[in-house]
Design a protein around this motif. Structure first.
Motif, PDB file in Angstrom:
ATOM      1  N   LYS A  70       0.858  -1.180   0.000  1.00 34.53           N
ATOM      2  CA  LYS A  70       0.000   0.000   0.000  1.00 34.53           C
ATOM      3  C   LYS A  70       0.900   1.238   0.000  1.00 34.53           C
TER       4      LYS A  70
ATOM      5  N   VAL B  90      -0.675  -4.455   1.290  1.00 31.23           N
ATOM      6  CA  VAL B  90      -2.075  -4.131   1.014  1.00 31.23           C
ATOM      7  C   VAL B  90      -2.968  -4.959   1.929  1.00 31.23           C
TER       8      VAL B  90
ATOM      9  N   GLN C 227      -7.088  -1.033  -3.050  1.00 33.85           N
ATOM     10  CA  GLN C 227      -6.524   0.153  -2.410  1.00 33.85           C
ATOM     11  C   GLN C 227      -5.475   0.791  -3.291  1.00 33.85           C
TER      12      GLN C 227
ATOM     13  N   ALA D  60      -2.026   2.211  -4.044  1.00 35.40           N
ATOM     14  CA  ALA D  60      -0.688   2.032  -3.483  1.00 35.40           C
ATOM     15  C   ALA D  60       0.130   3.297  -3.667  1.00 35.40           C
TER      16      ALA D  60
ATOM     17  N   VAL E 274      -3.836  -6.549  -7.354  1.00 39.46           N
ATOM     18  CA  VAL E 274      -3.437  -6.464  -5.951  1.00 39.46           C
ATOM     19  C   VAL E 274      -3.750  -7.774  -5.251  1.00 39.46           C
TER      20      VAL E 274
END
Lengths: 87, 326
Positions: free
Chosen positions: B127, B190, B195, B197, B227
């Protein structure tokens, strides 16, 4: 005599200030090699200009004196930059 | 013998033969000294070209110590410790070896490979990610101290965004100099797919920036399919074992160096510089004393000013230390 000494002190104060700021800056920014190099170059150039101004005010500014200040500044510059860029 | 003494006196003592100023203090001599120091630098840099190896490090830097010191600094700042992640260490080792193999010292390789490519290649889905680099430090404490002194590196070390750390110490030939490189990678894996990064190299401005979706092609956002879920992270929270961490310290220089390491450019330059400046200062003091005592009138610069300037350079030489961070 006293007037002469006080005049010398007045002239040397800026030089001492320049050199102290240089050492302080070099110490504070020890992690930043490029900035350290800028500090050394600025100190060397300032030193030569201080010499020119000082001797001009004393009405004794001649070519050999100018060359003398440039030679000392060059030596300092070479030493300082060598240490920075070899590290 | 008498000639040698005569020459020495001529060089170091003010008298008629040198126009009442030690010859070594004449501008032509000073310029000659500066030229010799420059020539020394050229000589040191030419050693690798003729097959003589030179030393850019004198270190024994265990990655575990770097992690310990990093967490120590975080604890002092009231932050939780970073957890060792072996995948990050593998990525760090790959980055270090890539720098040595391709002869560069930068966050981004000359071929455009970004630091984040090494995270992806090692299989670390992040992330947030960050990278600190250091080289030629003689001990781990000095490297950490240098990073902590630099605002951008310090921000990486003390960032609350990062949860994990990986460190590799790689030794090898960088531009002909035997070098120790420390690669410190930070990451926050993550937690949920989709999400965004974010990645930070230490020298970059710390604002959220796009990260690559694959190792070499940067795009703005990671798509959910790219991801991995946290459970797919390879060995995300391994407890480091000394043996494994030792393997992260790789050394290629010694095996490639049949002549062995013979000289340290920094130590040599520092010693020669100190010697030169101290010698000049000493001769200046003697010269000024003799001229004052004998009341010799001469046209010259201010010795006190020269002493102050060279004293500053001496202080700088004494403060100088090996090691570069990026």
């Amino acid at each position: 005599m006293l007037r002469k000494i006080s005049r010398h002190i007045a002239h040397f104060m800026p030089l001492v200030g320049i050199l102290l700021v240089s050492v302080g800056g070099y110490f504070i920014f020890w992690y930043d090699k490029e900035f350290q190099a800028v500090i050394i170059i600025a100190a060397s150039v300032s030193y030569v200009f201080w010499g020119l101004a000082h001797h001009h005010l004393h009405e004794e500014l001649h070519a050999p004196i100018i060359i003398e200040y440039i030679s000392i500044a060059t030596l300092g510059l070479v030493v300082g930059l060598s240490l920075i860029f070899v590290a | 013998m008498a000639e040698i003494i005569e020459t020495v006196v001529h060089l170091f003592y003010p008298r008629v033969s040198n126009d009442h100023k030690a010859k070594i203090l004449h501008p032509d001599s000073i310029f000659a000294l500066a030229s010799l120091l420059l020539a020394l630098q050229l000589l040191l840099r030419s050693f690798p070209a003729v097959g003589i190896r030179i030393l850019g490090y004198a270190s024994n830097i265990p990655p575990q110590k770097i992690i310990e010191l990093t967490n120590q600094r975080r604890a002092e700042a009231g932050l939780p410790p970073l957890v060792y992640n072996s995948t990050l260490s593998i990525a760090a080792k790959a980055k270090g070896e890539h720098m040595l193999a391709n002869d560069y010292w930068a966050h981004t390789a000359p071929d455009g490979t970004e630091p984040w490519a090494f995270f992806a290649n090692a299989g670390y889905k992040y992330k947030y990610a960050g990278e600190n680099l250091a080289r030629d430090f003689s001990n781990p404490e000095a490297a950490i101290e240098a990073w902590m002194a630099s605002p951008s590196h310090r921000e990486n070390i003390l960032s609350g965004r990062y949860k994990e750390i990986g460190v590799a110490v790689v030794e090898g030939d960088l531009a002909g100099v035997d070098t120790t490189i420390i690669v410190q990678l930070f990451g926050s894996p993550v937690a949920e797919s989709g999400q965004i990064a974010t990645a930070f190299a230490s020298s970059e401005k710390v604002t959220p920036t796009p990260v690559p979706t694959n190792p070499l092609t940067p795009t703005a956002t990671l798509s959910p399919s790219q991801v991995a879920s946290p459970t797919l992270l390879p060995s995300p929270l391994l407890t480091p074992t000394p043996g494994y961490l030792d393997s992260i310290t790789s050394s290629t220089a010694k095996s490639q160096s049949p002549l062995g390491v013979i000289i340290s450019p920094f130590d040599t330059t520092r010693s020669v510089s100190l010697l030169t400046i101290v010698l000049i200062l000493l001769i200046m003091v003697i010269d000024a004393f003799v001229v004052y005592k004998k009341r010799i009138p001469r046209l010259s610069g201010r010795t006190l000013a020269h002493l102050a300037f060279l004293g500053t350079i001496l202080a700088i030489a004494l403060m100088s230390r090996a090691g570069v961070i990026l």
